[in-house]
Write a protein that holds these residues in place. Structure first.
Motif, PDB file in Angstrom:
ATOM      1  N   ASN A 239       6.218 -16.959  -7.238  1.00  0.00           N
ATOM      2  CA  ASN A 239       6.542 -16.545  -5.881  1.00  0.00           C
ATOM      3  C   ASN A 239       5.434 -15.663  -5.310  1.00  0.00           C
ATOM      4  O   ASN A 239       5.044 -15.799  -4.144  1.00  0.00           O
ATOM      5  CB  ASN A 239       7.876 -15.782  -5.890  1.00  0.00           C
ATOM      6  CG  ASN A 239       8.307 -15.356  -4.491  1.00  0.00           C
ATOM      7  OD1 ASN A 239       8.714 -16.183  -3.691  1.00  0.00           O
ATOM      8  ND2 ASN A 239       8.232 -14.078  -4.222  1.00  0.00           N
ATOM      9  N   GLN A 240       4.919 -14.749  -6.140  1.00  0.00           N
ATOM     10  CA  GLN A 240       3.849 -13.852  -5.708  1.00  0.00           C
ATOM     11  C   GLN A 240       2.604 -14.637  -5.289  1.00  0.00           C
ATOM     12  O   GLN A 240       2.029 -14.403  -4.217  1.00  0.00           O
ATOM     13  CB  GLN A 240       3.505 -12.897  -6.858  1.00  0.00           C
ATOM     14  CG  GLN A 240       2.234 -12.097  -6.679  1.00  0.00           C
ATOM     15  CD  GLN A 240       2.370 -11.111  -5.537  1.00  0.00           C
ATOM     16  OE1 GLN A 240       3.294 -10.308  -5.543  1.00  0.00           O
ATOM     17  NE2 GLN A 240       1.488 -11.183  -4.572  1.00  0.00           N
ATOM     18  N   MET A 241       2.196 -15.577  -6.099  1.00  0.00           N
ATOM     19  CA  MET A 241       0.979 -16.333  -5.824  1.00  0.00           C
ATOM     20  C   MET A 241       1.135 -17.215  -4.583  1.00  0.00           C
ATOM     21  O   MET A 241       0.248 -17.265  -3.723  1.00  0.00           O
ATOM     22  CB  MET A 241       0.612 -17.179  -7.034  1.00  0.00           C
ATOM     23  CG  MET A 241       0.214 -16.360  -8.261  1.00  0.00           C
ATOM     24  SD  MET A 241      -0.095 -17.389  -9.705  1.00  0.00           S
ATOM     25  CE  MET A 241      -1.508 -18.339  -9.164  1.00  0.00           C
ATOM     26  N   THR A 242       2.267 -17.896  -4.480  1.00  0.00           N
ATOM     27  CA  THR A 242       2.460 -18.812  -3.346  1.00  0.00           C
ATOM     28  C   THR A 242       2.574 -18.066  -2.028  1.00  0.00           C
ATOM     29  O   THR A 242       1.981 -18.470  -1.024  1.00  0.00           O
ATOM     30  CB  THR A 242       3.702 -19.684  -3.558  1.00  0.00           C
ATOM     31  OG1 THR A 242       4.845 -18.838  -3.812  1.00  0.00           O
ATOM     32  CG2 THR A 242       3.515 -20.631  -4.729  1.00  0.00           C
ATOM     33  N   LYS A 243       3.322 -16.959  -2.004  1.00  0.00           N
ATOM     34  CA  LYS A 243       3.495 -16.218  -0.747  1.00  0.00           C
ATOM     35  C   LYS A 243       2.207 -15.516  -0.332  1.00  0.00           C
ATOM     36  O   LYS A 243       1.893 -15.421   0.858  1.00  0.00           O
ATOM     37  CB  LYS A 243       4.624 -15.190  -0.890  1.00  0.00           C
ATOM     38  CG  LYS A 243       5.990 -15.800  -1.169  1.00  0.00           C
ATOM     39  CD  LYS A 243       6.412 -16.739  -0.074  1.00  0.00           C
ATOM     40  CE  LYS A 243       7.863 -17.160  -0.223  1.00  0.00           C
ATOM     41  NZ  LYS A 243       8.141 -17.877  -1.484  1.00  0.00           N
ATOM     42  N   THR A 244       1.443 -15.002  -1.301  1.00  0.00           N
ATOM     43  CA  THR A 244       0.188 -14.336  -0.980  1.00  0.00           C
ATOM     44  C   THR A 244      -0.773 -15.304  -0.297  1.00  0.00           C
ATOM     45  O   THR A 244      -1.464 -14.949   0.667  1.00  0.00           O
ATOM     46  CB  THR A 244      -0.465 -13.757  -2.251  1.00  0.00           C
ATOM     47  OG1 THR A 244       0.419 -12.792  -2.834  1.00  0.00           O
ATOM     48  CG2 THR A 244      -1.787 -13.081  -1.943  1.00  0.00           C
ATOM     49  N   CYS A 245      -0.805 -16.525  -0.775  1.00  0.00           N
ATOM     50  CA  CYS A 245      -1.694 -17.533  -0.182  1.00  0.00           C
ATOM     51  C   CYS A 245      -1.096 -18.148   1.079  1.00  0.00           C
ATOM     52  O   CYS A 245      -1.824 -18.479   2.022  1.00  0.00           O
ATOM     53  CB  CYS A 245      -1.998 -18.625  -1.205  1.00  0.00           C
ATOM     54  SG  CYS A 245      -2.890 -18.045  -2.662  1.00  0.00           S
ATOM     55  N   HIS A 246       0.224 -18.296   1.104  1.00  0.00           N
ATOM     56  CA  HIS A 246       0.885 -18.972   2.227  1.00  0.00           C
ATOM     57  C   HIS A 246       0.647 -18.243   3.550  1.00  0.00           C
ATOM     58  O   HIS A 246       0.403 -18.875   4.588  1.00  0.00           O
ATOM     59  CB  HIS A 246       2.384 -19.086   1.957  1.00  0.00           C
ATOM     60  CG  HIS A 246       3.164 -19.708   3.076  1.00  0.00           C
ATOM     61  ND1 HIS A 246       3.237 -21.067   3.269  1.00  0.00           N
ATOM     62  CD2 HIS A 246       3.888 -19.159   4.081  1.00  0.00           C
ATOM     63  CE1 HIS A 246       3.975 -21.329   4.341  1.00  0.00           C
ATOM     64  NE2 HIS A 246       4.387 -20.181   4.841  1.00  0.00           N
TER      65      HIS A 246
ATOM     66  N   MET B 220       2.256  -5.970  -2.560  1.00  0.00           N
ATOM     67  CA  MET B 220       2.153  -6.989  -3.597  1.00  0.00           C
ATOM     68  C   MET B 220       3.105  -6.690  -4.745  1.00  0.00           C
ATOM     69  O   MET B 220       3.809  -7.587  -5.236  1.00  0.00           O
ATOM     70  CB  MET B 220       0.726  -7.068  -4.125  1.00  0.00           C
ATOM     71  CG  MET B 220       0.520  -8.111  -5.217  1.00  0.00           C
ATOM     72  SD  MET B 220      -1.036  -7.926  -6.105  1.00  0.00           S
ATOM     73  CE  MET B 220      -0.709  -6.416  -7.023  1.00  0.00           C
ATOM     74  N   VAL B 221       3.162  -5.427  -5.173  1.00  0.00           N
ATOM     75  CA  VAL B 221       4.069  -5.036  -6.262  1.00  0.00           C
ATOM     76  C   VAL B 221       5.519  -5.255  -5.858  1.00  0.00           C
ATOM     77  O   VAL B 221       6.339  -5.737  -6.642  1.00  0.00           O
ATOM     78  CB  VAL B 221       3.834  -3.563  -6.647  1.00  0.00           C
ATOM     79  CG1 VAL B 221       4.906  -3.075  -7.614  1.00  0.00           C
ATOM     80  CG2 VAL B 221       2.450  -3.387  -7.267  1.00  0.00           C
ATOM     81  N   SER B 222       5.846  -4.922  -4.608  1.00  0.00           N
ATOM     82  CA  SER B 222       7.210  -5.120  -4.107  1.00  0.00           C
ATOM     83  C   SER B 222       7.609  -6.588  -4.148  1.00  0.00           C
ATOM     84  O   SER B 222       8.715  -6.941  -4.566  1.00  0.00           O
ATOM     85  CB  SER B 222       7.322  -4.574  -2.683  1.00  0.00           C
ATOM     86  OG  SER B 222       8.605  -4.799  -2.153  1.00  0.00           O
ATOM     87  N   VAL B 223       6.701  -7.456  -3.721  1.00  0.00           N
ATOM     88  CA  VAL B 223       6.969  -8.899  -3.760  1.00  0.00           C
ATOM     89  C   VAL B 223       7.148  -9.376  -5.191  1.00  0.00           C
ATOM     90  O   VAL B 223       8.043 -10.165  -5.503  1.00  0.00           O
ATOM     91  CB  VAL B 223       5.831  -9.670  -3.062  1.00  0.00           C
ATOM     92  CG1 VAL B 223       5.973 -11.171  -3.297  1.00  0.00           C
ATOM     93  CG2 VAL B 223       5.819  -9.373  -1.569  1.00  0.00           C
ATOM     94  N   LEU B 224       6.315  -8.871  -6.087  1.00  0.00           N
ATOM     95  CA  LEU B 224       6.378  -9.279  -7.488  1.00  0.00           C
ATOM     96  C   LEU B 224       7.677  -8.852  -8.144  1.00  0.00           C
ATOM     97  O   LEU B 224       8.295  -9.609  -8.889  1.00  0.00           O
ATOM     98  CB  LEU B 224       5.191  -8.688  -8.248  1.00  0.00           C
ATOM     99  CG  LEU B 224       5.046  -9.083  -9.725  1.00  0.00           C
ATOM    100  CD1 LEU B 224       4.805 -10.584  -9.851  1.00  0.00           C
ATOM    101  CD2 LEU B 224       3.907  -8.314 -10.377  1.00  0.00           C
ATOM    102  N   VAL B 225       8.135  -7.637  -7.845  1.00  0.00           N
ATOM    103  CA  VAL B 225       9.337  -7.106  -8.485  1.00  0.00           C
ATOM    104  C   VAL B 225      10.605  -7.748  -7.931  1.00  0.00           C
ATOM    105  O   VAL B 225      11.483  -8.176  -8.677  1.00  0.00           O
ATOM    106  CB  VAL B 225       9.400  -5.576  -8.324  1.00  0.00           C
ATOM    107  CG1 VAL B 225      10.752  -5.037  -8.810  1.00  0.00           C
ATOM    108  CG2 VAL B 225       8.263  -4.920  -9.099  1.00  0.00           C
ATOM    109  N   PHE B 226      10.693  -7.819  -6.614  1.00  0.00           N
ATOM    110  CA  PHE B 226      11.944  -8.260  -5.997  1.00  0.00           C
ATOM    111  C   PHE B 226      12.010  -9.761  -5.754  1.00  0.00           C
ATOM    112  O   PHE B 226      13.095 -10.313  -5.612  1.00  0.00           O
ATOM    113  CB  PHE B 226      12.185  -7.511  -4.688  1.00  0.00           C
ATOM    114  CG  PHE B 226      12.392  -6.036  -4.878  1.00  0.00           C
ATOM    115  CD1 PHE B 226      13.550  -5.553  -5.462  1.00  0.00           C
ATOM    116  CD2 PHE B 226      11.421  -5.129  -4.501  1.00  0.00           C
ATOM    117  CE1 PHE B 226      13.744  -4.199  -5.659  1.00  0.00           C
ATOM    118  CE2 PHE B 226      11.599  -3.771  -4.674  1.00  0.00           C
ATOM    119  CZ  PHE B 226      12.769  -3.301  -5.270  1.00  0.00           C
TER     120      PHE B 226
END
Length: 560
Positions: free
Chosen positions: A258-265, A301-307
């Motif tokens: 999820n982190q990788m896809t949303k960061t690039c999206h 980024m950390v927030s996206v990764l955790v939640f």
């Protein structure tokens, strides 16, 4: 006044951007939570119409819904002020947000920077129809973003001052209130910002002044207020926005993916990290770590990764702070290059024309469709309306689908708002049967199922031409608001043929012995009916999750 006249092109550009935004806001209708928050919390049966009712029910809202100040503002606006006032307020907040973004990036009031932000809003910001125009979304995302940007601006202003001087008590109080309100607006913003600020204060270790400490402490307290709300924990427990109910390996895999896809999206976050990496390479870690925006991007980024946030609109802050990280070195490079500023302004202007025209057209189509549906609701004596789907494009307007087969939860709130006993959006076959028959149960055939509670729901019937199953319900016994039943659960043998499929579903946590389907409620001739899709022969039992005397009760039907 002289300074305003000097920057007249800046303010004129901001005014034109705000005018376009106001037009889009005029074309945005009420939807979903906008109707919900017109009602008093907990029971959701009575409209809130006075300031006294609003204040009296605030504790219940905090306990049973959430502690977000954004949603408290939404309640007040949708219940007491209305859409016309909101449109003006929202446009002013948009102008403030754009101005804050520009002032954080550069001290100079640059037209090219405003046009860059406008191009970003029209082309890249996550779902502007839901995060900036829709009333519930605007309060939770754009207003929250604006409040947080104001806090960031204050931190930068006080950080740049060499001689801070004594902080007066009223200044400290105002800074504390501003920080607290911003922190309590929406936890998806606040958690990301707090994570970034903690890293900035502990790793960079820059000495902060008293004003900065007051702002940060108040911001954290605002987040704590939201986190301690029992309603927020109930929302987390249902997995409505964040899901932790899975195995460790699956959780880790899902979060990283999820982190990788949303960061690039969303483009700006990944470009922001590229900028940070280049600064680390060219100017070293000390320079790169001195910018609080870099830490805020890392915190997001950390927030996206955790939640592992599910809804795309929750990524608005991640996207915005990514743009700010990109724009700061760009503004520094363009500072004395006037020709390049004009080139960039021209490119951004050209890039804005087509999406701006399409945004106006799209929102106008959505508004016309919504106005027609509202007209149908008001003209229908019994609130039964033919289901329709809105325009397919949905970037600048909230997805509008009035169809009980996809959602029924908002129908109850709409019925209260429009003063109807019951509002339902039914498919063409059910609608034709409902309108063309003298009695709704004409042609009904009783199905061979036995009820576990015949005193509440005695039997199931098939309406062949309408392609549905109907259950007569005594709502005086089952539920007082006709909202207690929204799903049936079918045990369908055909859906689980093959042990390999079952094992795979169990591995990913998706296995269910009973398959849910949506149901809805129709009133006809003074009687109430529960309507569900037609049953296949492989369905062996059905569970209905009902409420009797305020308590949950499963009413089961078993094939004889």
């Amino acid at each position: 006044m002289k300074k305003i006249l000097k920057d007249k092109w800046y303010w004129l550009t901001l005014g034109l951007m705000s005018a376009l935004f106001y037009v889009l806001n005029l074309n945005t209708a009420m939807w979903g939570d906008d109707y919900l928050y017109t009602l008093l919390p907990k029971d959701w049966l009575v409209r809130c119409t006075t300031v006294g009712q609003y204040i009296k029910t605030m504790p219940a809202f905090y306990m049973h819904v959430n502690g977000r100040i954004a949603d408290m503002m939404l309640r007040f606006t949708t219940s007491l002020l209305g859409m016309q006032v909101f449109n003006v307020m929202n446009t002013l907040v948009f102008a403030l947000m754009v101005h804050l973004m520009a002032s954080i990036v550069s001290r100079k009031r640059s037209v090219w920077l405003l046009l860059l932000i406008e191009a970003y809003v029209l082309l890249l910001i996550p779902f502007p129809g839901e995060t900036m125009l829709w009333m519930a979304g605007a309060f939770n995302y754009m207003w929250s973003c604006t409040a947080t940007l104001a806090v960031v601006k204050l931190l930068l202003v006080y950080g740049d001052r060499e001689d801070h001087g004594p902080l007066r008590w009223w200044q400290g109080m105002l800074l504390g209130v501003a920080g607290f309100v911003a922190g309590a607006m929406n936890e998806s913003f606040s958690a990301a910002v707090v994570a970034g600020l903690v890293c900035y204060c502990t790793i960079y270790r820059k000495k902060l002044c008293a004003a900065q400490w007051i702002i940060i402490a108040a911001y954290v307290l605002g987040l704590v207020l939201v986190v301690l709300s029992p309603g927020a924990w109930a929302r987390l427990d249902t997995g409505a926005a964040v899901n932790f109910k899975m195995g460790t390996m699956q959780l880790l895999t899902q979060r990283v993916y999820n982190q990788m896809t949303k960061t690039c999206h969303f483009i700006t976050p990944v470009l922001g990290f590229v900028v940070v990496a280049l600064l680390l390479w060219r100017k070293g870690i000390k320079h790169a770590s001195s910018n609080v925006l870099h830490w805020l991007l890392a915190g997001a980024m950390v927030s996206v990764l955790v939640f592992g946030l599910i809804t795309y609109r929750a990524y608005m802050w991640y996207s915005v702070v990514g743009l700010l990280v990109i724009a700061v070195p760009l503004a520094s490079w363009l500072d004395e290059r006037v020709r390049w500023q004009r080139v960039l302004a021209a490119v951004c202007t050209i890039a804005c024309i087509y999406p701006a025209v399409m945004a106006v057209q799209e929102t106008a189509e959505c508004k016309a469709f919504d106005d027609q549906m509202v007209s149908d609701i008001m003209e229908s004596p019994d609130g039964v309306v033919l289901a329709r789907r809105g325009p397919s494009r949905a970037n600048f307007c909230h997805v509008q689908t009035y169809d009980n087969r996809e959602s029924t939860w908002r129908n109850q709130f709409m019925s209260r708002y429009y003063g109807k006993d019951n509002v339902q959006f039914v498919d063409s076959m059910v609608y034709a049967h409902y309108r063309d028959t003298c009695l709704f149960m004409d042609g009904a055939q009783k199905l061979d199922f036995e009820s576990s509670y015949p005193q509440y729901i005695p039997a199931l019937y098939s309406l062949g031409k309408a392609a549905c199953v109907v259950a007569p319900v005594d709502y005086g016994k089952v539920t007082e608001d006709r909202g207690g039943i929204s799903r049936m659960y079918f045990k369908d043998l055909a859906a689980y043929v093959g042990s390999e499929r079952i094992e795979q579903q169990k591995l990913y946590g998706t296995y269910r012995e009973f398959v849910p389907c949506r149901v809805y409620h129709l009133m006809r001739d003074g009687k109430a009916y529960l309507v569900a899709p037609a049953l296949s022969d492989s369905v062996v039992s059905i569970d209905i999750d009902a409420r009797v005397d305020g308590k949950e009760l499963y009413i089961s039907f078993t094939r004889k």
